[in-house]
Scaffold this motif. Structure first.
Motif, PDB file in Angstrom:
ATOM      1  N   LYS A  86      40.073  23.914  39.182  1.00  0.00           N
ATOM      2  CA  LYS A  86      41.310  24.323  38.508  1.00  0.00           C
ATOM      3  C   LYS A  86      41.311  23.846  37.056  1.00  0.00           C
TER       4      LYS A  86
ATOM      5  N   LEU B  46      43.801  25.840  34.761  1.00  0.00           N
ATOM      6  CA  LEU B  46      45.069  25.805  35.499  1.00  0.00           C
ATOM      7  C   LEU B  46      45.658  24.395  35.493  1.00  0.00           C
TER       8      LEU B  46
ATOM      9  N   LEU C  72      43.226  33.079  27.598  1.00  0.00           N
ATOM     10  CA  LEU C  72      43.250  34.364  28.311  1.00  0.00           C
ATOM     11  C   LEU C  72      41.914  35.083  28.142  1.00  0.00           C
TER      12      LEU C  72
ATOM     13  N   ARG D 263      39.357  33.472  30.283  1.00  0.00           N
ATOM     14  CA  ARG D 263      39.582  33.743  31.707  1.00  0.00           C
ATOM     15  C   ARG D 263      39.072  35.119  32.133  1.00  0.00           C
ATOM     16  N   LEU D 264      38.953  36.022  31.158  1.00  0.00           N
ATOM     17  CA  LEU D 264      38.382  37.338  31.494  1.00  0.00           C
ATOM     18  C   LEU D 264      36.933  37.198  31.958  1.00  0.00           C
TER      19      LEU D 264
ATOM     20  N   PHE E 283      37.982  33.676  39.890  1.00  0.00           N
ATOM     21  CA  PHE E 283      38.425  32.545  40.722  1.00  0.00           C
ATOM     22  C   PHE E 283      38.831  33.084  42.083  1.00  0.00           C
TER      23      PHE E 283
ATOM     24  N   PRO F 186      44.593  43.249  37.538  1.00  0.00           N
ATOM     25  CA  PRO F 186      44.011  42.624  36.337  1.00  0.00           C
ATOM     26  C   PRO F 186      43.375  43.639  35.397  1.00  0.00           C
TER      27      PRO F 186
ATOM     28  N   ARG G 289      45.910  45.653  33.099  1.00  0.00           N
ATOM     29  CA  ARG G 289      46.578  44.809  32.112  1.00  0.00           C
ATOM     30  C   ARG G 289      45.638  44.269  31.048  1.00  0.00           C
ATOM     31  N   ASN G 290      44.365  44.215  31.371  1.00  0.00           N
ATOM     32  CA  ASN G 290      43.413  43.665  30.406  1.00  0.00           C
ATOM     33  C   ASN G 290      42.567  44.716  29.713  1.00  0.00           C
TER      34      ASN G 290
ATOM     35  N   LEU H 162      36.680  42.464  36.907  1.00  0.00           N
ATOM     36  CA  LEU H 162      36.638  42.192  35.460  1.00  0.00           C
ATOM     37  C   LEU H 162      35.228  41.790  34.998  1.00  0.00           C
TER      38      LEU H 162
ATOM     39  N   GLU I 209      47.271  34.051  36.516  1.00  0.00           N
ATOM     40  CA  GLU I 209      46.808  33.331  35.314  1.00  0.00           C
ATOM     41  C   GLU I 209      45.305  33.440  35.154  1.00  0.00           C
ATOM     42  N   VAL I 210      44.561  33.226  36.245  1.00  0.00           N
ATOM     43  CA  VAL I 210      43.103  33.270  36.110  1.00  0.00           C
ATOM     44  C   VAL I 210      42.592  34.703  35.947  1.00  0.00           C
ATOM     45  N   SER I 211      43.450  35.687  36.212  1.00  0.00           N
ATOM     46  CA  SER I 211      43.070  37.082  35.945  1.00  0.00           C
ATOM     47  C   SER I 211      43.428  37.471  34.511  1.00  0.00           C
ATOM     48  N   ALA I 212      43.748  36.473  33.702  1.00  0.00           N
ATOM     49  CA  ALA I 212      44.117  36.701  32.295  1.00  0.00           C
ATOM     50  C   ALA I 212      45.377  37.553  32.159  1.00  0.00           C
ATOM     51  N   VAL I 213      46.273  37.434  33.156  1.00  0.00           N
ATOM     52  CA  VAL I 213      47.574  38.113  33.082  1.00  0.00           C
ATOM     53  C   VAL I 213      48.630  37.017  32.910  1.00  0.00           C
TER      54      VAL I 213
END
Lengths: 257, 263
Positions: free
Chosen positions: A58, A63, A87, A90-91, A95, A115, A118-119, A168, B135-139
């Motif tokens: 984490k 996190l 962010l 994290r792409l 996890f 995901p 949104r990305n 992703l 959060e970990v999905s970058a959202v």
């Protein structure tokens, strides 16, 4: 992204952890943790429950924040990144949660799309559908696309959770207890999936587990976490043959021999 | 408690944790106002939440509003009849409903139904790591879960309040018409003769403030839930209790401000 991956020096660790400390109140969970994970490598972090294994990944994913020490992922110091940079990092990190953490109110398709839409806003409907199909096929669950998470078995949920991270195209995969609570046959399927993900998606991984079968099947290297620090690191056999009484007692509870 | 443990608190455990909570709640509100204007905008999620909060509350709001209007009229009649002033009933009911009952009844019903739902939903997402997964999905989960829900409650509670007012007035009209055979037009002409723009504006302001309160309290409690399923229950419960308490405090403040404007 492929070029970026290839350009990254082969000997440069993709995850570099130095002198990491983390406490919750007076409970010191991690102390003086050091670890390198190299490109294309599966590192298993083995240890009993409550030794801080999940806390470690984490922190890697941003996190949680450490009390001291540094965690560099793909050359970036995680604790020094601002929200936007985090962010972006994290792409590149996938996890897989212990309890899958699928979104209850969404179907499998919506979970996988979430995901992505949104990305990668430039993607067209056809490309999104193709990506969903690709990762579902990779985890062998194409038939579940319109099901709700509550209709899936534990093993299926785990695999959909992994598929959601794969959509992703992450460079790094972090697996939190991937085989916890699963029957032995499903455990083997998940272990095979972890190895397949490494080959097909060219990922480097940290696998958190207390399951020796999983550690042996998936780990290129094993790091044994005891009392908040790594007691032994090496191949599965090297760690397994350790003379450290604490490590031996951990193995004695398992039936892998 | 040992001396060493006692020294960990500045005043006492309860007082310290109150101020820690207050600080965290203020930061949560500030974060909302910072993120609400920044892209990306979760339009689809906002519409979905408006539907969930508004449309799905209609049956309960309709029943409550209708009964409130009907019963209030029925209960007020004997007192007015003593002075031979039953013809004032429409005005009395309109003043009570528009100035106080419609916003308050709507807010309390929504705090129970919508607030607990938001607290439990986000709380269960927190304890099952679904928020971490975002959060970990970058959202940005704050944007997706909190901003969308707070916007939805802030928009929908005034609409529901307007609807409650209409249904309550209908309930009142049915009672008045049954007893006095007053026509529909005469009833509403008399009802609105004592209502000013300031009354309507004040009620609208109340509804907007209550809507924001219900949304932000539910989200805050859920977002900070811990300790597994027990934490989810506590989050749902705290969402209702805290938002109801704040609604009453806000009611007093807005009434005071309105009265001072009226002069």
């Amino acid at each position: 992204m492929e070029n970026e991956r290839q350009n990254r020096g082969k000997d440069e660790p993709v995850i570099k952890i130095r002198d990491l400390y983390k406490s919750f109140g007076s409970n010191r969970v991690l102390k003086d943790v050091n670890l390198d994970v190299y490109k294309g490598e599966n590192v298993v972090v083995l240890g009993r429950s409550g030794t801080g294994k999940s806390v470690l990944i984490k922190i890697i994913a941003g996190l949680l924040t450490q009390d001291s020490g540094s965690v560099c992922v793909l050359g970036e110091d995680v604790s020094k990144l601002d929200d936007k940079e985090l962010l972006e990092l994290r792409l590149k990190i996938g996890f897989s949660f212990q309890n899958s953490a699928l979104y209850d109110s969404m179907t499998v398709r919506e979970n996988l799309e979430f995901p992505l839409v949104r990305n990668k806003k430039h993607l067209k409907r056809k490309e999104i559908d193709a990506s969903v199909e690709r990762v579902l096929t990779a985890v062998g669950l194409a038939q579940t696309i319109n099901q709700m998470p509550s209709e899936l078995s534990g093993g299926q949920r785990k695999r959909i959770g992994i598929a959601r991270t794969l959509i992703l195209n992450p460079e790094i995969m972090l697996y939190d207890e991937p085989t916890a609570g699963l029957d032995p046959i499903t455990c083997i399927e998940i272990n095979n999936l972890i190895n397949r993900v490494k080959e097909d998606f060219n990922t480097s991984s940290i696998i958190i587990t207390h399951d020796l079968t999983c550690a042996k099947a998936t780990g290129d290297r094993v790091a044994m976490l005891l009392e908040g620090t790594f007691a032994k690191e090496g191949t599965f056999d090297e760690v397994f043959d350790s003379n450290d009484g604490r490590i031996k007692s951990f193995y004695n509870y398992n039936f892998i021999k | 408690m040992s001396v060493k443990q006692a020294r960990e608190f500045i005043v006492s455990k309860g007082v310290d944790s109150f101020f820690v909570d207050l600080n965290s709640a203020v930061k949560f509100n500030i974060r909302f106002f910072r993120e609400v204007f920044l892209p990306p905008y979760e339009g689809k999620e906002i519409i979905k939440q408006c539907y969930e909060i508004g449309w799905k509350s209609l049956p309960l709001i309709s029943l409550t509003g209708f009964i409130t209007g009907l019963v209030f009229t029925k209960q007020s009649r004997p007192s007015l009849a003593e002075f031979g002033a039953t013809s004032w009933l429409p005005s009395l009911v309109a003043i009570a409903i528009i100035k106080a009952l419609a916003p308050l009844v709507t807010a309390l019903i929504a705090a129970g139904k919508v607030g607990s739902n938001i607290g439990a939903e986000i709380g269960s997402m927190r304890v099952t790591e679904q928020i971490d997964a975002m959060e970990v999905s970058a959202v940005n989960p704050f944007k997706f879960l909190v901003v969308s829900r707070v916007i939805a409650t802030t928009v929908m509670i005034p609409i529901l309040m307007f609807y409650t007012g209409c249904v309550a007035m209908l309930g009142s009209y049915i009672n008045v018409h049954t007893n006095e055979m007053t026509s529909f037009v005469a009833f509403f002409e008399q009802a609105f003769s004592k209502i000013s723009f300031l009354d309507i504006f004040s009620s609208l302001t109340k509804a907007v403030v209550y809507g924001y309160t219900i949304g932000i309290v539910g989200c805050y409690q859920g977002y900070n839930a811990s300790q597994g399923t027990e934490g989810v229950g506590k989050a749902a419960n705290a969402s209702v209790v805290v938002s109801m308490f704040l609604i009453f405090v806000e009611e007093i403040l807005i009434v005071q401000i309105t009265n001072s404007i009226r002069g």
